[in-house]
Motif scaffolding. Sequence first.
Motif, PDB file in Angstrom:
ATOM      1  N   LYS A  48      27.376  -2.782  -4.049  1.00 34.62           N
ATOM      2  CA  LYS A  48      26.494  -1.850  -3.109  1.00 34.62           C
ATOM      3  C   LYS A  48      24.570  -2.734  -3.548  1.00 34.62           C
ATOM      4  CE  LYS A  48      24.433   2.387  -0.623  1.00 34.62           C
ATOM      5  NZ  LYS A  48      24.921   4.168  -0.983  1.00 34.62           N
ATOM      6  N   TYR A  49      24.662  -3.134  -4.328  1.00 31.42           N
ATOM      7  CA  TYR A  49      23.443  -3.428  -4.765  1.00 31.42           C
ATOM      8  C   TYR A  49      23.400  -4.747  -4.675  1.00 31.42           C
ATOM      9  CZ  TYR A  49      19.745  -5.558  -7.836  1.00 31.42           C
ATOM     10  OH  TYR A  49      18.198  -5.862  -8.428  1.00 31.42           O
ATOM     11  N   VAL A  50      24.564  -6.340  -5.127  1.00 30.45           N
ATOM     12  CA  VAL A  50      24.670  -7.852  -4.628  1.00 30.45           C
ATOM     13  C   VAL A  50      24.313  -7.353  -2.865  1.00 30.45           C
ATOM     14  CG1 VAL A  50      26.238  -9.229  -4.513  1.00 30.45           C
ATOM     15  CG2 VAL A  50      25.554  -8.065  -6.522  1.00 30.45           C
ATOM     16  N   ALA A  51      25.049  -6.996  -2.456  1.00 30.21           N
ATOM     17  CA  ALA A  51      25.077  -6.393  -0.851  1.00 30.21           C
ATOM     18  C   ALA A  51      24.381  -6.319  -0.431  1.00 30.21           C
ATOM     19  CB  ALA A  51      26.753  -5.123  -0.356  1.00 30.21           C
ATOM     20  N   ALA A  52      23.167  -4.970  -0.399  1.00 26.60           N
ATOM     21  CA  ALA A  52      22.056  -5.174   0.736  1.00 26.60           C
ATOM     22  C   ALA A  52      21.137  -5.575  -0.167  1.00 26.60           C
ATOM     23  CB  ALA A  52      21.202  -3.917  -0.851  1.00 26.60           C
ATOM     24  N   ILE A  53      20.887  -6.449  -1.325  1.00 32.22           N
ATOM     25  CA  ILE A  53      19.986  -7.579  -1.138  1.00 32.22           C
ATOM     26  C   ILE A  53      20.743  -8.852   0.166  1.00 32.22           C
ATOM     27  CG2 ILE A  53      19.001  -9.378  -3.056  1.00 32.22           C
ATOM     28  CD1 ILE A  53      18.908  -7.068  -4.686  1.00 32.22           C
ATOM     29  N   SER A  54      21.848  -8.760  -0.660  1.00 37.98           N
ATOM     30  CA  SER A  54      21.796 -10.398   0.302  1.00 37.98           C
ATOM     31  C   SER A  54      22.114  -9.803   2.031  1.00 37.98           C
ATOM     32  CB  SER A  54      23.450 -10.617  -0.199  1.00 37.98           C
ATOM     33  OG  SER A  54      24.093 -10.501  -1.236  1.00 37.98           O
ATOM     34  N   ASP A  55      21.900  -9.111   2.058  1.00 35.99           N
ATOM     35  CA  ASP A  55      21.654  -8.512   3.579  1.00 35.99           C
ATOM     36  C   ASP A  55      20.559  -8.871   4.007  1.00 35.99           C
ATOM     37  OD1 ASP A  55      22.906  -7.401   6.763  1.00 35.99           O
ATOM     38  OD2 ASP A  55      21.173  -5.565   5.741  1.00 35.99           O
ATOM     39  N   GLN A  56      19.628  -7.983   3.231  1.00 39.51           N
ATOM     40  CA  GLN A  56      18.716  -8.372   3.628  1.00 39.51           C
ATOM     41  C   GLN A  56      17.571  -9.710   3.228  1.00 39.51           C
ATOM     42  OE1 GLN A  56      16.125  -6.271   4.686  1.00 39.51           O
ATOM     43  NE2 GLN A  56      15.064  -7.691   4.800  1.00 39.51           N
ATOM     44  N   VAL A  57      17.742 -10.330   2.712  1.00 37.66           N
ATOM     45  CA  VAL A  57      17.935 -11.923   2.230  1.00 37.66           C
ATOM     46  C   VAL A  57      17.632 -12.731   3.941  1.00 37.66           C
ATOM     47  CG1 VAL A  57      19.090 -13.620   1.049  1.00 37.66           C
ATOM     48  CG2 VAL A  57      16.924 -13.907   0.033  1.00 37.66           C
ATOM     49  N   CYS A 272      11.810  -3.385  -2.055  1.00 34.02           N
ATOM     50  CA  CYS A 272      12.200  -2.549  -1.039  1.00 34.02           C
ATOM     51  C   CYS A 272      13.195  -1.658  -1.199  1.00 34.02           C
ATOM     52  CB  CYS A 272      11.455  -2.201   0.275  1.00 34.02           C
ATOM     53  SG  CYS A 272       9.337  -2.458  -0.074  1.00 34.02           S
ATOM     54  N   VAL A 273      14.635  -2.607  -0.567  1.00 30.31           N
ATOM     55  CA  VAL A 273      15.469  -3.133  -0.859  1.00 30.31           C
ATOM     56  C   VAL A 273      16.376  -2.403  -1.863  1.00 30.31           C
ATOM     57  CG1 VAL A 273      18.071  -3.771  -0.094  1.00 30.31           C
ATOM     58  CG2 VAL A 273      15.719  -3.911   1.686  1.00 30.31           C
ATOM     59  N   ALA A 274      16.115  -3.715  -2.979  1.00 27.38           N
ATOM     60  CA  ALA A 274      16.569  -3.502  -4.680  1.00 27.38           C
ATOM     61  C   ALA A 274      16.309  -2.238  -4.948  1.00 27.38           C
ATOM     62  CB  ALA A 274      15.662  -4.860  -5.492  1.00 27.38           C
ATOM     63  N   SER A 276      15.802   1.009  -3.459  1.00 26.89           N
ATOM     64  CA  SER A 276      15.977   1.849  -2.378  1.00 26.89           C
ATOM     65  C   SER A 276      17.674   2.343  -3.519  1.00 26.89           C
ATOM     66  CB  SER A 276      16.079   1.970  -1.000  1.00 26.89           C
ATOM     67  OG  SER A 276      14.745   2.024  -0.272  1.00 26.89           O
ATOM     68  N   THR A 277      17.915   0.829  -3.134  1.00 27.73           N
ATOM     69  CA  THR A 277      19.386   1.038  -3.475  1.00 27.73           C
ATOM     70  C   THR A 277      20.042   1.584  -5.224  1.00 27.73           C
ATOM     71  OG1 THR A 277      20.126  -0.776  -1.886  1.00 27.73           O
ATOM     72  CG2 THR A 277      21.662  -0.282  -3.496  1.00 27.73           C
ATOM     73  N   VAL A 278      18.891   1.167  -5.946  1.00 31.06           N
ATOM     74  CA  VAL A 278      19.086   1.381  -6.853  1.00 31.06           C
ATOM     75  C   VAL A 278      18.853   3.117  -6.952  1.00 31.06           C
ATOM     76  CG1 VAL A 278      18.227   2.196  -9.524  1.00 31.06           C
ATOM     77  CG2 VAL A 278      17.666   0.197  -8.460  1.00 31.06           C
ATOM     78  N   LEU A 279      18.014   3.409  -5.980  1.00 32.55           N
ATOM     79  CA  LEU A 279      17.847   5.558  -5.987  1.00 32.55           C
ATOM     80  C   LEU A 279      19.689   5.686  -5.568  1.00 32.55           C
ATOM     81  CD1 LEU A 279      14.411   5.762  -4.426  1.00 32.55           C
ATOM     82  CD2 LEU A 279      15.165   6.243  -7.365  1.00 32.55           C
ATOM     83  N   GLU A 280      19.845   5.236  -4.661  1.00 33.51           N
ATOM     84  CA  GLU A 280      21.047   5.710  -3.772  1.00 33.51           C
ATOM     85  C   GLU A 280      21.964   5.835  -4.713  1.00 33.51           C
ATOM     86  OE1 GLU A 280      21.619   3.190  -0.460  1.00 33.51           O
ATOM     87  OE2 GLU A 280      20.103   3.599   0.334  1.00 33.51           O
ATOM     88  N   VAL A 281      22.802   4.651  -4.983  1.00 31.63           N
ATOM     89  CA  VAL A 281      23.553   4.884  -6.471  1.00 31.63           C
ATOM     90  C   VAL A 281      23.560   6.072  -7.515  1.00 31.63           C
ATOM     91  CG1 VAL A 281      24.531   3.138  -8.008  1.00 31.63           C
ATOM     92  CG2 VAL A 281      23.857   2.590  -6.029  1.00 31.63           C
ATOM     93  N   ILE A 282      21.440   6.205  -7.508  1.00 34.19           N
ATOM     94  CA  ILE A 282      21.899   6.939  -8.772  1.00 34.19           C
ATOM     95  C   ILE A 282      22.584   8.467  -7.985  1.00 34.19           C
ATOM     96  CG2 ILE A 282      19.719   7.850 -10.083  1.00 34.19           C
ATOM     97  CD1 ILE A 282      18.443   5.650 -10.258  1.00 34.19           C
TER      98      ILE A 282
END
Length: 376
Positions: A48-57, A272-274, A276-282
């Motif tokens: 989920k983290y990889v996808a979120a950062i890849s999408d944002q960049v 920010c995306v990184a 936010s994704t950490v918080l979502e996964v936690i």
Amino acid sequence: MSLFNVYPLFDITPVKAVDVFVYDENNTKYLDLYGGHAVISIGHSHPKYVAAISDQVAKLGFYSNSIQNPLQVQLADKLEQLSGCTDYELFLCNSGAEANENALKLASFHNGKKKVVAFKNGFHGRTSAAVAATDNTKIIAPINAQQEVEILELGDLEAVEKALAKNDVCAVIIECIQGVGGLDESTAAFYEGVDVLCKKYNTCFIADEVQSGFGRTGDFFAFQKYNVTPDIISIAKGMGNGFPIGGILIHPNIKASFGLLGTTFGGNHLACVASSTVLEVIEEEHLMQNAKDISAYFIEKAKGISAVKNIKGRGLMLGLEFDFPISELRKKLIFEHKIFTGSAKNPNLLRILPPLTIKKEHVDLLFEALKSELQG
């Protein structure tokens, strides 16, 4: 050009990592029980983290803080919800040292004082005022030493009041569980007493949660075990799961004004995306509860090792203390058992800071290795 040689390096070259495992260039698999200094909170390469950062960049990686960035607002809202720190405000930067630097600067702006109180074996960073508040003379240059800092014994409430009564202390900065220093922790009476004294003497209480925050102790923040209300909370390491990000949470009694703090890269779109994704996964994977569950399992296993003289820390911020220096043991764990662990200022302490996704089977691997090395 050669690299400036300031790090003693183990002869290992990681090239990829997945969850709690790191692989080197020979595809040798290592169990990561250190998380790169407590940085890896949701496991390496979380999909989920990889996808979120890849999408944002692919859309927008960076622009300055002179424009609107809704991702900062989303991160602040998610952080408030998950941490329970309602009504605090967020300032974003790039690292733990920078977070503490801004925390100390803001405290001084707020009350007009300039002295800092910190504690023995504390570690707050390697920059200007942050390093001056760190109890390690070897890393404090003369330019840092001009800062006015008084370092007290952890737990000495009388000394804290004596220092604050002079009315020149802008901030008391404290790790509720010391990280680099060796996982020392004082009592509820001490932390709560410091909080009361800070309010009495118009001094900012800075909770340094750079290493202990973002669920590592089983609570979102280590200070939440106690009845305290920090004026400023500094955050970083596990916040970005490896993406550089830091910040401070600021109590509403401290007011903002234009130009008070600033940063070029802090709060950029990718950071920010990184986070936010950490918080979502936690939240989604119940990793704070996992930290508590695995911690209890770890402690029970540690009690079965006679060479362990003391078990320190909370959650997945743990230490095993022996009556001998652990440097050779740590090397054996790395090179013979393929397990990463950490050291501390306390030479007899083995530090354990794994991803919060760790399972019991991974803990078992450590204790099997320890038994084989320690014979008991």
